[in-house]
Every structure is written in structure tokens, then in C-alpha cells.
Scaffold this active site. Sequence first.
Site, PDB file in Angstrom:
ATOM      1  N   HIS A 155       0.845  -1.199   0.000  1.00 43.41           N
ATOM      2  CA  HIS A 155       0.000   0.000   0.000  1.00 43.41           C
ATOM      3  C   HIS A 155       0.884   1.254   0.000  1.00 43.41           C
ATOM      4  CE1 HIS A 155       0.764  -0.631   4.316  1.00 43.41           C
ATOM      5  NE2 HIS A 155       0.558   0.656   4.476  1.00 43.41           N
ATOM      6  N   HIS A 222      -7.479  -0.783   5.143  1.00 43.08           N
ATOM      7  CA  HIS A 222      -6.480  -0.030   5.906  1.00 43.08           C
ATOM      8  C   HIS A 222      -6.896   1.436   5.848  1.00 43.08           C
ATOM      9  CE1 HIS A 222      -2.826   0.754   7.943  1.00 43.08           C
ATOM     10  NE2 HIS A 222      -2.134   1.190   6.918  1.00 43.08           N
ATOM     11  N   ASP A 276       0.526  -8.313  10.505  1.00 38.15           N
ATOM     12  CA  ASP A 276       0.674  -7.000  11.136  1.00 38.15           C
ATOM     13  C   ASP A 276       0.433  -7.087  12.641  1.00 38.15           C
ATOM     14  OD1 ASP A 276       0.599  -4.299  11.779  1.00 38.15           O
ATOM     15  OD2 ASP A 276      -1.352  -3.935  10.833  1.00 38.15           O
ATOM     16  N   HIS A 449      -5.156  -0.178  11.759  1.00 37.15           N
ATOM     17  CA  HIS A 449      -4.556  -1.474  12.067  1.00 37.15           C
ATOM     18  C   HIS A 449      -5.513  -2.320  12.893  1.00 37.15           C
ATOM     19  CE1 HIS A 449      -0.498  -0.238  10.709  1.00 37.15           C
ATOM     20  NE2 HIS A 449      -0.870   0.943  11.155  1.00 37.15           N
TER      21      HIS A 449
END
Length: 637
Positions: A155, A222, A276, A449
Site C-alpha cells: 500500500h 487499511h 501486522d 490497524h
Amino acid sequence: MNIQEERTNIAAPVGEATQQRPRSTTRTRRTTGQNRRTTVKAEGERTSSPRGDNGERRQSNRGPRKPQRANTTVEKHEQINRSHARKDKLQIIPLGGLGEIGKNMTIFQYGDDIVVLDAGLAFPENDMLGVDIVIPDMSYLIEHKDKVRAVVITHGHEDHIGSLAYLLKEVNVPVYATNLVCGLIEGKLKEHHVKAKKLQVVKAGDEFKIGCFKVGFIQTNHSIPDACAIFLETPVGTVVHTGDFKVDQTPVDGKLMDVHKFAELGNKGVLALMSDSTNVEKPGFTPSESSVGPAIMRAVAEATGRVILATFASNVSRLQQAIDAAVATKRKVVVLGRSMVNVTEIAQERGYLTVPEGTIIGDDEMNRYRADEIMILTTGSQGEPMAGLSRMSTNNHRTVEITPNDTVIISATPIPGNEAAVGRTIDNLLRQGAHVVYGKDRGIHVSGHGSQEDLKTMLNLVRPKFFIPVHGEYRMLKKHGELAVSMGIVKPSNVLVGDNGQIFEFTTRTGRLAGRVPAGKVFVDGLGVGDVGNIVIRDRQQLAQEGMVVVVMAMDRASGTIVAGPDMLSRGFVYVRDAEELLSEAQRRVDAAVEKCEMDHIKDWTTIKTVVRDTLGKFFYEKTRRRPMILPIIQDV
């Protein structure tokens, strides 16, 4: 008649006839073009099929056979290639993003093929004085540039694309990224005067071959559009890298995370998941980005004067909701800040930002409208000293001056380490009378996140054999690994936690930590890349904390005697007019030290400078408990 496979029988020793017969150490190979097998001993000797008592080969009903060759050249090459294929292992090497926030870059290497995932930067810490940005140490990639096949981008945030221009200066390979990301990358490459070999625009759902890898993009959510996870089908198994993600059931752009693809990969079998870890310490689910819209709308509707909204420039969904609120309240929008202007222009051009015609105006047109008809979008939500909101808060902005009737909306939460800077900015805005809307309780910001439940969802979908937590400080990586184990998804021994430069090595069945490659921080200061190192930073820290004293004197090189000076110049150590007695005594100490050098017939300037530096250092510490940097300068006369 068929000739059966012969096995070498090993007779049992006398007295052990009832014991289990040992297994043969031989193996068999079928010869080309023959319906028979040849027994090959483990030591490499070849034994033919059974012979008669006279040693001649038994003949089948099909007549005589052609002589058998031990190994053809083709067979040998095939065996060598198969041997190498067995020996090759997948290596995953993070150069950034482990044990830290930002600077994300990961190498996937199998044999002679390397794919690089992301190329990000980090912003300097408070003690990195003068440094503009921090990028990963790319020496391993530069050393193996002939093996690099492509760069794949998840991204468009700076911590994932910010060092790409520096990489492409050294390793010019194709870059695969989604539409918006390619637009952001083009601007960066143009700014750095870098011509990319080829920017490949892809979309979620695309799959293609890069070297020995099959690479696929998977739609995720996101705080920037077009964010994707990546999967790589490798010769030893499939690896999934989530990128930055959360599970958003109501995304602003309407693009849901492709849970079906993650589940499909999980059902087929995933060797390793890299996920993540940024919000692993937060329980529950991360709220949807669309929940911010009503809060922004309320704050804008309640404002009686101008609205100044600060957020991350890359959060296009947030910008869309702010613009929607401006349109609903009949306000014109002014965009300030270079990054904010760039992103809004690229997002509009590529169809990610919908703005009614005439809504955005230039800053020179603001005076044509009443205060309650204006919304300003600006940077500076993290208290950056040179950003728009920070300048406004100190009355140092060339266009905007804060008035008591202004409403300032800070649609972000401070990144760890930025709390003090954000607090100062808010204080300064309040001192000027502005109404400031900030804080988690106002609902004007959500994270991009995933929290614990989002991360559990990903683990349950993918169900990997091995798990590598990424994108987080070390405590976050450890906690993410513990979360995966507590769910029963992976065994404790199959959770691999490492640091930047660590090699994660995989076969079809095994995964382990296997050595390291060079990794670390490279400082970018102005046009210099890597020319500022730890020693320079330490000198800057000493200058900032203790100051500097320059000692200037003229010396006759032939005789070694001082003909002028020493004169002293203080910068950042003491104020000369208030410390005349201290500096006078320091001069006398230097005179005495130099005279001793003359008496000892020391004429080497390096030695004299060392003596002066040691003498003054000891004196200043005794008198002030400070250690300024002392710089002796000797002029030849």
C-alpha cells in the site's frame, strides 16, 4: 517371462535366526526403454538381474536385451538439477519492520530469484539530530542485485514506499503496485529524478509469475485505499503477508476484505503467515473508518467560524468524509501542505476521491467567503514543526492566522513519541482562542490497524503451519506470537520471532532461524545518504547538550613556540560576557600546557592539540561538570 526385482539378502548370523532380518541398503532404478529393474547398491555399484550358474545373463522370451548404460549425460544433468532443487530453501529476510514501527522491507529469496516486498522509511527519533528520514540498510540487495526480479508494494504509506526511490537508484527492476500506489510512487520518483524500469499497475485479485514465485494481491482494509495483502506460492509452500490491515465491515470505498481468498489459501495449506502486529495490545475489533464520518459531520455543523481539519494526507477515506461534511454544510475547501495537495490531486485524478466541481478553492480565494463558509484541510496532526497546523499554532503560517472563532479538528491520534509535540500544538491553539476538537472520546479518529479480534480472524482464516509476527516493536511481536499459540493455531515451536536482518529459512516441512545478513538504519540528511553515521550523530548530540569551545593559536612551526593566542570562542557552552573569569583561567591553563610542550621539545601539532584538548576538558569538567566539544586550531606563521 518377467524378470522380478532382485533384492540383496543379508543372512542372519548364527544363533540369531529368529531375529528380524536387516533391511537392504540397496535401491532400484528402472532403465530407459526396458521393462526391467536394475539393483544399484548404496555405494554406487550396479548389480545386474539374476544370472545363471555359468555367470551368463538369463534371457527372457523377448530375446536378447541391449547392453545397459550406467548413466547417460541427460540423466546425470537431471539428477544434478533434482539435487539442487532439493537443497534450495526459501529464505525470508526482513530488512526493516521488525522490532520497530516503520521502515518496512522484506526479501523473499529462493535459489537465484529475489522478490522485495515494500520499501519504506521511518521518521527520525528525537536524538537523531539533523536527520531527515531513516531508510533500511540495502547492502544485501545491492550485493545480490542480479537476483532481484521485482519489488511488490502492499500500500501507499510512507513506511512502505518511502525508500523505494533510493532502492531503484541501485536496483532498477519492475515495481508491482495498485493504481493509487503507482500514482504516489510516480511523484516520489520524479522528485528524486529516478526513472523506474517499469511501474506495473495491478489490482486486487491479480496473480502472476515473478521468477520461481507466483505472486497474488488480496484486497484488505487499511487507512488508505487499495491496500492489499500478498501471497507468494513458492517451491516449498505458500507464504501470506497481510501488509497493514484491519477487518472493516463497512469501508468508506465499499471494498470489503477478501476473506474468501484468505480462507481458500488456508484450506489449500499455508506454510507461513506474516501478520501486522501494530495493534496486538488492543483488545476487541478496530472500529470501521465509516464511523468517523458522523463525528466529523457533527463537529463541522457545530462550528460557527472556519473549520481547520488536520489529518494524515494519505488517509483518502478520511479526506472524503471531511469533504462530504464541507459540502453538506455549504463550505468551500482549501487544501494546504505539499503532501496534502499532492495526495488530493492524485486521488482525484485516479478516481479515489469524489469532489463536486467548485468545492476546492485556492488559498488566495479564502477572503471572498465568510469564515463559516470555509474548511481548511492541512497537515500537522502529529505536531511536526514545519507542518501546516504547527505553523498556524505559533502564528508562523504565511496564509492562515488563527482567530478565536476557529474550530480546529485533529483527526488523528499521536504516534508513540509524538505525544509531547501534539500536546504543544494543542496548547498553542487554545492560547490563541481556537476551539480544538481532539481525543479518542470525540470519535474523530480510528486506527487503520487490526486489534486482537481482527488478528484472530486472520489467523483462523489462514491457519498457517508457521507464524512470523511483523510490523511492530519486539514486545508486540512476542504478544502476537502468544496470541496465535493461545488459539491453538500454531505450535509454540512454530512461532518465529526475530529482528531485522534475521534469515527465516523454510523447507516444505521445517522452518527455522538461520543466520543473519547486514541490516540497520541508514540516515538521509539533505542529499547525503549514509554519510551521516553514529559517530556524526554522537558529535551532534554532544554539541547540542554540552556546546563547543574553539581554541585558536598561531605557532612558529620551526621553533614550536606560540606567537599569538590562545584565543577562545564558546558556542553553546557558556555566555562569554558572564564567564570571563572561567575563560581567562582556561587560557592560562592552555598557556601552561603549551609551554610544557615547548620545554619537552614537542613540535608535532597532533600531539599539542591532544594535550590542549585533555587539559581543557579536565578543567571545564572540574568547574562546570560539563564536557563541551573542544576544537583546537593551530595556524602556521
